[in-house]
Scaffold this motif. Structure first.
Motif, PDB file in Angstrom:
ATOM      1  N   ARG A 193       0.840  -1.204   0.000  1.00  0.00           N
ATOM      2  CA  ARG A 193       0.000   0.000   0.000  1.00  0.00           C
ATOM      3  C   ARG A 193       0.874   1.253   0.000  1.00  0.00           C
ATOM      4  O   ARG A 193       2.018   1.230   0.445  1.00  0.00           O
ATOM      5  CB  ARG A 193      -0.920   0.014   1.218  1.00  0.00           C
ATOM      6  CG  ARG A 193      -2.050  -0.998   1.086  1.00  0.00           C
ATOM      7  CD  ARG A 193      -3.167  -0.769   2.075  1.00  0.00           C
ATOM      8  NE  ARG A 193      -2.791  -1.045   3.449  1.00  0.00           N
ATOM      9  CZ  ARG A 193      -3.663  -1.170   4.447  1.00  0.00           C
ATOM     10  NH1 ARG A 193      -4.960  -1.030   4.214  1.00  0.00           N
ATOM     11  NH2 ARG A 193      -3.257  -1.419   5.675  1.00  0.00           N
ATOM     12  N   ASN A 238     -15.665   0.896   8.452  1.00  0.00           N
ATOM     13  CA  ASN A 238     -15.225   1.066   7.065  1.00  0.00           C
ATOM     14  C   ASN A 238     -14.910   2.533   6.814  1.00  0.00           C
ATOM     15  O   ASN A 238     -15.602   3.419   7.334  1.00  0.00           O
ATOM     16  CB  ASN A 238     -16.331   0.634   6.093  1.00  0.00           C
ATOM     17  CG  ASN A 238     -16.593  -0.853   6.157  1.00  0.00           C
ATOM     18  OD1 ASN A 238     -15.726  -1.662   5.833  1.00  0.00           O
ATOM     19  ND2 ASN A 238     -17.791  -1.219   6.614  1.00  0.00           N
ATOM     20  N   TYR A 245      -9.738   4.564  -3.858  1.00  0.00           N
ATOM     21  CA  TYR A 245      -9.610   3.419  -4.741  1.00  0.00           C
ATOM     22  C   TYR A 245      -9.501   2.124  -3.949  1.00  0.00           C
ATOM     23  O   TYR A 245      -8.819   2.069  -2.924  1.00  0.00           O
ATOM     24  CB  TYR A 245      -8.371   3.596  -5.612  1.00  0.00           C
ATOM     25  CG  TYR A 245      -8.157   2.461  -6.574  1.00  0.00           C
ATOM     26  CD1 TYR A 245      -8.929   2.360  -7.728  1.00  0.00           C
ATOM     27  CD2 TYR A 245      -7.202   1.486  -6.310  1.00  0.00           C
ATOM     28  CE1 TYR A 245      -8.742   1.301  -8.600  1.00  0.00           C
ATOM     29  CE2 TYR A 245      -7.019   0.425  -7.190  1.00  0.00           C
ATOM     30  CZ  TYR A 245      -7.786   0.344  -8.330  1.00  0.00           C
ATOM     31  OH  TYR A 245      -7.610  -0.697  -9.189  1.00  0.00           O
ATOM     32  N   GLU A 246     -10.190   1.084  -4.435  1.00  0.00           N
ATOM     33  CA  GLU A 246     -10.052  -0.246  -3.832  1.00  0.00           C
ATOM     34  C   GLU A 246      -9.584  -1.228  -4.888  1.00  0.00           C
ATOM     35  O   GLU A 246     -10.074  -1.240  -6.001  1.00  0.00           O
ATOM     36  CB  GLU A 246     -11.404  -0.705  -3.249  1.00  0.00           C
ATOM     37  CG  GLU A 246     -11.353  -2.136  -2.752  1.00  0.00           C
ATOM     38  CD  GLU A 246     -12.522  -2.513  -1.835  1.00  0.00           C
ATOM     39  OE1 GLU A 246     -13.358  -1.644  -1.537  1.00  0.00           O
ATOM     40  OE2 GLU A 246     -12.587  -3.693  -1.434  1.00  0.00           O
ATOM     41  N   GLY A 273     -14.294  -2.860   9.881  1.00  0.00           N
ATOM     42  CA  GLY A 273     -14.476  -3.018   8.440  1.00  0.00           C
ATOM     43  C   GLY A 273     -15.135  -4.334   8.109  1.00  0.00           C
ATOM     44  O   GLY A 273     -15.166  -5.254   8.918  1.00  0.00           O
ATOM     45  N   GLN A 279      -8.384  -8.459   2.206  1.00  0.00           N
ATOM     46  CA  GLN A 279      -8.923  -7.341   1.427  1.00  0.00           C
ATOM     47  C   GLN A 279      -8.762  -6.029   2.215  1.00  0.00           C
ATOM     48  O   GLN A 279      -8.320  -5.014   1.695  1.00  0.00           O
ATOM     49  CB  GLN A 279     -10.409  -7.616   1.098  1.00  0.00           C
ATOM     50  CG  GLN A 279     -11.056  -6.592   0.182  1.00  0.00           C
ATOM     51  CD  GLN A 279     -10.429  -6.560  -1.218  1.00  0.00           C
ATOM     52  OE1 GLN A 279      -9.799  -7.526  -1.654  1.00  0.00           O
ATOM     53  NE2 GLN A 279     -10.569  -5.437  -1.894  1.00  0.00           N
ATOM     54  N   ARG A 280      -9.104  -6.086   3.504  1.00  0.00           N
ATOM     55  CA  ARG A 280      -8.993  -4.875   4.331  1.00  0.00           C
ATOM     56  C   ARG A 280      -7.532  -4.505   4.593  1.00  0.00           C
ATOM     57  O   ARG A 280      -7.170  -3.343   4.734  1.00  0.00           O
ATOM     58  CB  ARG A 280      -9.701  -5.091   5.676  1.00  0.00           C
ATOM     59  CG  ARG A 280     -11.208  -5.014   5.569  1.00  0.00           C
ATOM     60  CD  ARG A 280     -11.858  -5.366   6.881  1.00  0.00           C
ATOM     61  NE  ARG A 280     -11.885  -6.793   7.111  1.00  0.00           N
ATOM     62  CZ  ARG A 280     -11.753  -7.385   8.309  1.00  0.00           C
ATOM     63  NH1 ARG A 280     -11.583  -6.644   9.388  1.00  0.00           N
ATOM     64  NH2 ARG A 280     -11.808  -8.676   8.419  1.00  0.00           N
ATOM     65  N   ARG A 284      -7.424  -2.272   0.438  1.00  0.00           N
ATOM     66  CA  ARG A 284      -8.354  -1.191   0.675  1.00  0.00           C
ATOM     67  C   ARG A 284      -7.630  -0.049   1.367  1.00  0.00           C
ATOM     68  O   ARG A 284      -6.667  -0.293   2.086  1.00  0.00           O
ATOM     69  CB  ARG A 284      -9.433  -1.671   1.638  1.00  0.00           C
ATOM     70  CG  ARG A 284     -10.802  -1.528   1.070  1.00  0.00           C
ATOM     71  CD  ARG A 284     -11.822  -1.985   2.058  1.00  0.00           C
ATOM     72  NE  ARG A 284     -12.606  -3.047   1.475  1.00  0.00           N
ATOM     73  CZ  ARG A 284     -13.384  -3.838   2.167  1.00  0.00           C
ATOM     74  NH1 ARG A 284     -13.454  -3.722   3.481  1.00  0.00           N
ATOM     75  NH2 ARG A 284     -14.072  -4.761   1.555  1.00  0.00           N
ATOM     76  N   ALA A 317      -4.522   1.923  -1.427  1.00  0.00           N
ATOM     77  CA  ALA A 317      -4.498   0.597  -2.073  1.00  0.00           C
ATOM     78  C   ALA A 317      -3.667   0.626  -3.348  1.00  0.00           C
ATOM     79  O   ALA A 317      -3.618   1.651  -4.033  1.00  0.00           O
ATOM     80  CB  ALA A 317      -5.926   0.166  -2.398  1.00  0.00           C
ATOM     81  N   HIS A 325      -5.479  10.742  -3.378  1.00  0.00           N
ATOM     82  CA  HIS A 325      -6.110  10.305  -2.126  1.00  0.00           C
ATOM     83  C   HIS A 325      -5.977  11.364  -1.039  1.00  0.00           C
ATOM     84  O   HIS A 325      -6.897  11.573  -0.250  1.00  0.00           O
ATOM     85  CB  HIS A 325      -5.511   8.972  -1.657  1.00  0.00           C
ATOM     86  CG  HIS A 325      -6.134   7.789  -2.344  1.00  0.00           C
ATOM     87  ND1 HIS A 325      -6.093   7.612  -3.695  1.00  0.00           N
ATOM     88  CD2 HIS A 325      -6.848   6.738  -1.857  1.00  0.00           C
ATOM     89  CE1 HIS A 325      -6.749   6.507  -4.018  1.00  0.00           C
ATOM     90  NE2 HIS A 325      -7.208   5.956  -2.911  1.00  0.00           N
TER      91      HIS A 325
END
Ligand code: BES
Ligand code: MN
Ligand code: MN
Length: 444
Positions: A193, A238, A245-246, A273, A279-280, A284, A317, A325
Motif C-alpha cells: 500500500r 469502514n 480506490y479499492e 471493516g 482485502q482490508r 483497501r 491501495a 487520495h
C-alpha cells in the motif's frame, strides 16, 4: 538438495558473525548524533563486500546518507541482478524494555535479538551468503546496492538513482526488505500500500473561555475535532471518505484467530471493516489517527479549548494515486466539520503504492528456488505497509523485473522493542537467493 545449499549452510556461521558486527553499529540515520555510525556501517558493508570478491566498490551520497554500490560483471550472456538492502535502522525506543541490549546481538531460542537483526541488516547478510556461496564463479552479474536512509523515507534515493543510473541498471532487482508468511512458509511480496498523511487543525474560538460560563452555548474545538474525525469511518469501521480506490487482494486465507494472535487485539475488542481480512489489510484504503495536539490532562482546566490538531494517516491501495487520495481526504475534512468550525489541512508525506505482476519465467524461477529451499509452496502476499522507494525503482528501471523478498517473519517486531531474526529463516532465505541466482545464470 544442491551443493549451493550445502555451501550456504557451511558459510552461515561466518555470515552470522558479520551480521552481528553490523548490528553492533548504531546506524540510526534519524538521530543526528548517530549519523557518524551510518558512515561507519557503510565502510563495514563495503569491507564485507570486498572480502566477498568485489573490487569495484563505491560509497556514494547525494546530500543524504552514504550508500554502497558494489559490482561484479556478468559472465558472457548472463543477466545482471541488483541486490538491495538498507543498513540504517529505526531508533531502539525504550531500551529498558528490551530483554537484552538493543545493539548487542543475543541469541535466544533460535532467534537473534537486536535492532536491525532483521530490518534490514539480515538483508545484507542474505546477499553476502548467496554471493559467497559461489566463490569466484558467480553465475550472473551482481550489483549490490545498500542504502542508508530507508527508515527516513529514502529522501535522496531519486537523486542516487539518477546520479548512478548506469551503475545500477540491472535485469532483475531483488529487494530483501519484506516479510514471510510464517517462519516455515516463504512469501513473495506482490503488492504494497501507499501512504499519505496530513495534519488537520480545527478552531472554534480566538481564545479559551470559562467552560461553565460558555459551555452549552459555544463549541470547544476538541469536541468539534473528535466529531470530525468520527466522520472518517462508518459505524462498522469502514472508511467513509468519497473517491478512494479499492483493489482486489490475492485469494489467501488469513483467519480471524491469526488477526487476534498476531496483533494482540484485546479480548472482546472487535475487528473493524467488512469483508475478508486480506482485502482490508492489503487492498483497501485505511485511515488512522496517529496523534493529537491539545491540552494535556495534567493541564486541563475548566476551559473551552479554542483549537486542536490531529495527524491523520492514510494507506492507499495498490493502483490508487497517493496524491489524489490526499486531496480526497482533505476535501472530506473541509466538508465535514460540525457547527461551522474552521478547518485547516496541512499536507504531509506521500508514498505511492505498488503492485507487481509476478508472472513469467523470472518469478517462476524464484518460486522454484523457494520451494527447494523451504520445502513449502511460497505465498503471493500483499502488504499493508509501504516501501515507497519501490515505485521509484520501477520508474527508474522500467524494464527490470522487481522481486520483493525478505528475512522478516510475523514474530520479528520490526521497529518495536525486542526485534529479532529467526536464524532458520535467514538460512532458508539465503539458500533461496543463491538457488535463484543460479537459475537465472543457467537460463542462457
Ligand atoms: N522493511 C520495512 C517495510 C516492512 C515492514 C516490510 C513490515 C515488511 C514488514 C521498511 O524498513 C519500513 O519500515 N518502511 C516504512 C516506510 C516509511 C519509512 C516511508 C513503513 O512502512 O512505515
Ligand atoms: Mn526495512
Ligand atoms: Mn523498517
Amino acid at each position: 538438495m544442491t551443493d549451493v545449499a550445502a555451501r550456504v549452510r557451511e558459510l552461515l556461521p561466518s555470515v552470522r558473525a558479520d551480521l552481528e558486527d553490523l548490528v553492533r553499529i548504531e546506524s540510526v540515520w534519524a538521530d543526528p548524533a548517530r549519523r557518524p555510525e551510518v558512515h561507519r556501517i557503510a565502510e563495514l558493508t563495503a569491507t564485507l563486500l570486498s572480502q566477498a570478491g568485489f573490487d569495484d566498490i563505491q560509497i556514494v551520497a547525494e546530500g543524504g546518507a552514504p550508500a554502497v554500490i558494489a559490482r561484479r560483471p556478468a559472465p558472457e550472456g548472463a543477466p545482471t541482478v541488483l541486490l538491495y538492502a538498507h543498513h540504517d535502522v529505526q531508533p531502539e525506543g525504550d531500551a529498558t524494555q528490551w530483554h537484552s541490549p538493543p545493539f548487542e546481538p543475543t541469541e535466544r531460542d533460535g532467534r537473534l535479538y537486536g535492532r536491525g537483526t532483521a530490518d534490514d541488516k539480515a538483508g545484507i547478510a542474505t546477499h553476502l551468503a548467496a554471493i559467497r556461496a559461489f566463490g569466484d564463479e558467480l553465475p550472473v552479474g551482481v550489483t549490490v546496492f545498500v542504502e542508508g536512509e530507508e527508515e527516513s523515507g529514502s529522501p535522496s534515493l531519486t537523486a542516487l538513482l539518477a546520479a548512478h543510473h548506469d551503475l545500477l541498471t540491472a535485469d532483475v532487482i531483488i529487494i530483501a526488505d519484506s516479510d514471510n508468511w510464517a517462519v516455515d512458509i516463504p512469501a513473495l511480496t506482490v503488492s504494497l500500500r501507499g501512504l499519505a498523511d496530513c495534519v488537520v487543525e480545527v478552531s472554534t474560538l480566538d481564545h479559551g473561555l470559562h467552560s461553565g460560563l460558555w459551555g452549552g452555548v459555544v463549541p470547544d474545538a476538541l469536541s468539534a475535532l473528535v466529531r470530525l474525525l468520527a466522520t472518517l469511518h462508518d459505524d462498522q469501521g469502514n472508511v467513509a471518505v468519497e473517491g478512494l480506490y479499492e483493489a482486489a487482494a490475492a485469494d489467501v486465507e488469513f483467519s480471524d484467530e491469526r488477526v487476534r494472535a498476531d496483533s494482540g487485539l484485546l479480548d472482546g475488542v472487535q475487528q473493524i471493516g467488512s469483508g475478508p481480512v486480506v482485502q482490508r489489510m492489503w487492498a483497501r484504503p485505511a485511515i488512522t489517527v496517529i496523534g493529537i495536539d491539545t491540552t494535556p490532562i495534567a493541564k486541563a482546566s475548566n476551559t473551552l479549548v479554542p483549537s486542536a490538531r490531529a495527524k491523520v494517516s492514510m494507506r492507499v491501495a495498490p493502483g490508487g494515486d497517493a496524491r489524489e487520495h490526499l486531496a480526497a481526504l482533505t476535501r472530506h475534512l473541509q466538508a465535514h466539520a460540525p457547527w461551522g468550525a474552521r478547518v485547516t489541512v496541512t499536507p504531509g508525506d506521500i508514498g505511492q503504492p505498488y503492485a507487481i505482476d509476478a508472472t513469467g519465467p523470472v518469478y517462476e524461477a524464484a518460486r522454484q528456488a523457494f520451494r527447494t529451499a523451504w520445502g513449502r509452496e511460497p505465498i503471493d502476499m500483499g502488504m499493508g505497509g509501504s516501501i515507497p522507494f519501490i515505485a521509484e525503482f520501477a520508474a527508474a528501471f522500467p524494464d527490470a523485473e522487481i522481486l520483493v523478498t525478505g528475512v522478516e517473519d510475523p514474530g520479528t517486531q520490526a521497529h518495536s522493542i525486542n526485534e529479532s531474526l529467526d536464524l532458520g529463516v535467514l538460512e532458508r532465505a539465503a539458500i533461496s537467493e543463491a538457488l535463484f541466482l543460479k537459475a537465472l545464470g543457467s537460463d542462457r
